[in-house]
Design an enzyme around this catalytic site. Sequence first.
Site, mmCIF file in Angstrom:
data_model
loop_
_atom_site.group_PDB
_atom_site.id
_atom_site.type_symbol
_atom_site.label_atom_id
_atom_site.label_comp_id
_atom_site.label_asym_id
_atom_site.label_seq_id
_atom_site.Cartn_x
_atom_site.Cartn_y
_atom_site.Cartn_z
ATOM 1 N N ASP A 345 0.825 -1.211 0.000
ATOM 2 C CA ASP A 345 0.000 0.000 0.000
ATOM 3 C C ASP A 345 0.856 1.257 0.000
ATOM 4 O OD1 ASP A 345 0.790 -0.859 2.647
ATOM 5 O OD2 ASP A 345 -0.375 0.828 3.413
ATOM 6 N N GLU A 346 0.266 2.350 -0.442
ATOM 7 C CA GLU A 346 0.799 3.703 -0.305
ATOM 8 C C GLU A 346 2.256 3.826 -0.752
ATOM 9 O OE1 GLU A 346 -1.894 5.548 3.284
ATOM 10 O OE2 GLU A 346 -0.122 4.422 3.875
#
Length: 746
Positions: A345-346
């Site tokens: 993620d991210e």
Amino acid sequence: MLSVIFVTTFILILYFLFRKKPFEFSPVENAYYYPSSHDRFQSRNIPISTQIKVIPIPQFISTQDAVLKISNDFQIISKQNTVRDLELAIRRYSNYISSLTGLSIENSQKYSSSENKLIIDCLLKDADEYSYPKIDEDESYVLNVTRTGTYLGALTLTGILRGLSTFVQLIECSNSSNISYIPIVNITDRPRFPWRGLMLDVSRHWMPASVIERTLNAMELSKLNVLHLHLSDDQGFRVESIQYKLLHDEKDFFTQKDIRYLVEYARQRRIRIVPEFDIPGHTTSWFVGYPELATDPGPYQISTNWGVLKSTMDPTKETTYKFLDVFFEEMTKLFPDLYFHIGGDEVEGTHWAQSPTIQKFIFDNKLRNKNGLQAYFNKRVQALLKKYGKIMIGWEEILDEIDENLIINSDAVIQSWKSRQATVNAVKRGFRSILSNGYYLDQLSPSMNHYTVDPIQKHEALLLNREQQQRILGGEACMWSEFASQYTVDSRIWPRVSAIAERLWSSPLIINQNFLYERLFRMSHLLEQMKTGVTHLSSYMNKLENLLLGQTNKTALLHPFVILADASEPLGHGERSQLTRYTSSVPLTTFADALHSESESIWKLENLQINDKRLHDIFQTWSLNHLRLSTLFNSIKKYQYDNIWGQNIERLSENLAHVGRIGLRVFNYNSQKVLHHDKNNTMNSWTLPHWISHHSILLEQLENGVKEVRLAAVRPVRRLLHSIQSTNQLRVQEATRDILVPSANF
């Protein structure tokens, strides 16, 4: 003999009912029977309640208005020879029962004619001995409480444990008569979804093994079956690596011995532990000891700030994959679960964009952009994990804007967190999915908000065929720890996660809010009474007491301080993250950190009749409470208190007093129909709608008048105000109808 035949028949019925894998059942098939409200809440000839207060609520229930008393030397009897896992479970639940009732519990294999017994019949228990839990294992059970005893039957040891969780929650203790009993009930139960998890972040704030132990104890009682440990992030790497000794934190980490112990501890409770090592972003902690893995040369140090950082692994170097290969070989031996989480993620992407080498790699390999590069990385990582017999899980970004030729193999599992649409998109593309969107515990949303989130909403059921629905494995509650420490995390998880546990286990038709909260708060107390280790209730007073300086204040002012705390609730990650003063080095010991996530006291007030005099009494108490605390706010140590409290507690106390005065005014209107007790007050000349609007605005301001804290005391007052508004609107409608509709009598 008849009882043995009876139980065996039940088990055979159970087998034919549940021989399919749990996730092969669609929501439509989850038929649910519950007696009428009269049957549930009345006890015609019985002075004690027969209401079922279990959470998660079982799938099939039938009850009678009768109970079975439990007395000293209550026996738990196994029909078969007990193997170690079952023996440990019986001992554990015997201790729970003893803690709840104060009775002595006997464990034996001798059949007893007494009704003071629980007979356990586990038909296939030998197959479970020392086995590691699987996603599709049978968790169903039958529990039959009769006037001659209690019978628990299941095909597997896991089913027995789920039934024991239900049994221990059925126990009621009458304070007046000192009698322990369980209602006469027949239960046939199974989970709706096979993946019912809790994600616990131990990276941002360290959570030692003792936290994991008590979390697993409470998870077992809530029938959660997956503990997902977020073990690495920018703020820390929490597992010892023998191969790469510079990876893990020097002080706060799990040794490999710790991990083996916790995996076994969870296994005995039929809970799987799924590890997550976040890559290629959120990887600052990797680069402190091994900067050669990073895109930017560094140097690096452990981050103490929150947010999305730029540090990212370099996916273009073959040495990155050689490093990960050795690391995965080591960690996959440590964690026996079939599933292995890579985060994903991210990924911020700035360092990739600024690197000419990486940009050339993207161009040469036709990867288009940073999403294509991450897809390339994911495919390589997936192949490494498959080499060690693992199935890859990742957050929803691992499918972001990826061409089909770059996509990972469809045996990967996608965990959606930013939007529930990611779950729909994933299963339509052939992936299995886990829902976390709507289940973020760190946001400190009300339990009911989580409860209304279903892994398969009605409109989605129309869009997805049966096969696609079956790819939705269930869900995971997420407890990120930017604003939770080992000393506060219990109050952030419990009891709210039990609402999510019920949504993942029980029928989607169970939606009543009051019924949920009644059982949630009961479970909250049971976790303490059964001595699971969960401390959110027992540590509450100590945390508040620590916020008062000097023994005189602790003695004289603790009670009004607790009244203020009981009327308040903490705000979550969204609000607190806007304040730059918080880092990983700031201790979470403020007033907001001491509070319960949801106030049981306020919930009880919200459920009183609007004319109940107890409301008047508590409003009166609130209106005077600020005066009782005045010496605290006038103290020469006020500046020191401001630093200790963290929030503007003086303002909060003033606001509570104001809410109390409004509450008295609204309560008195209900009985006296006077807008203000002072006849000379101009408020008495207002119209009722103006008066209601004025107080509605005031309550809104008071509820949110102090940063990081919600004044929950507003809710019962607002409820009374709404009742006046509703009554007034009804009268207006009736008056209008009388004017518009001519009378039939001339």
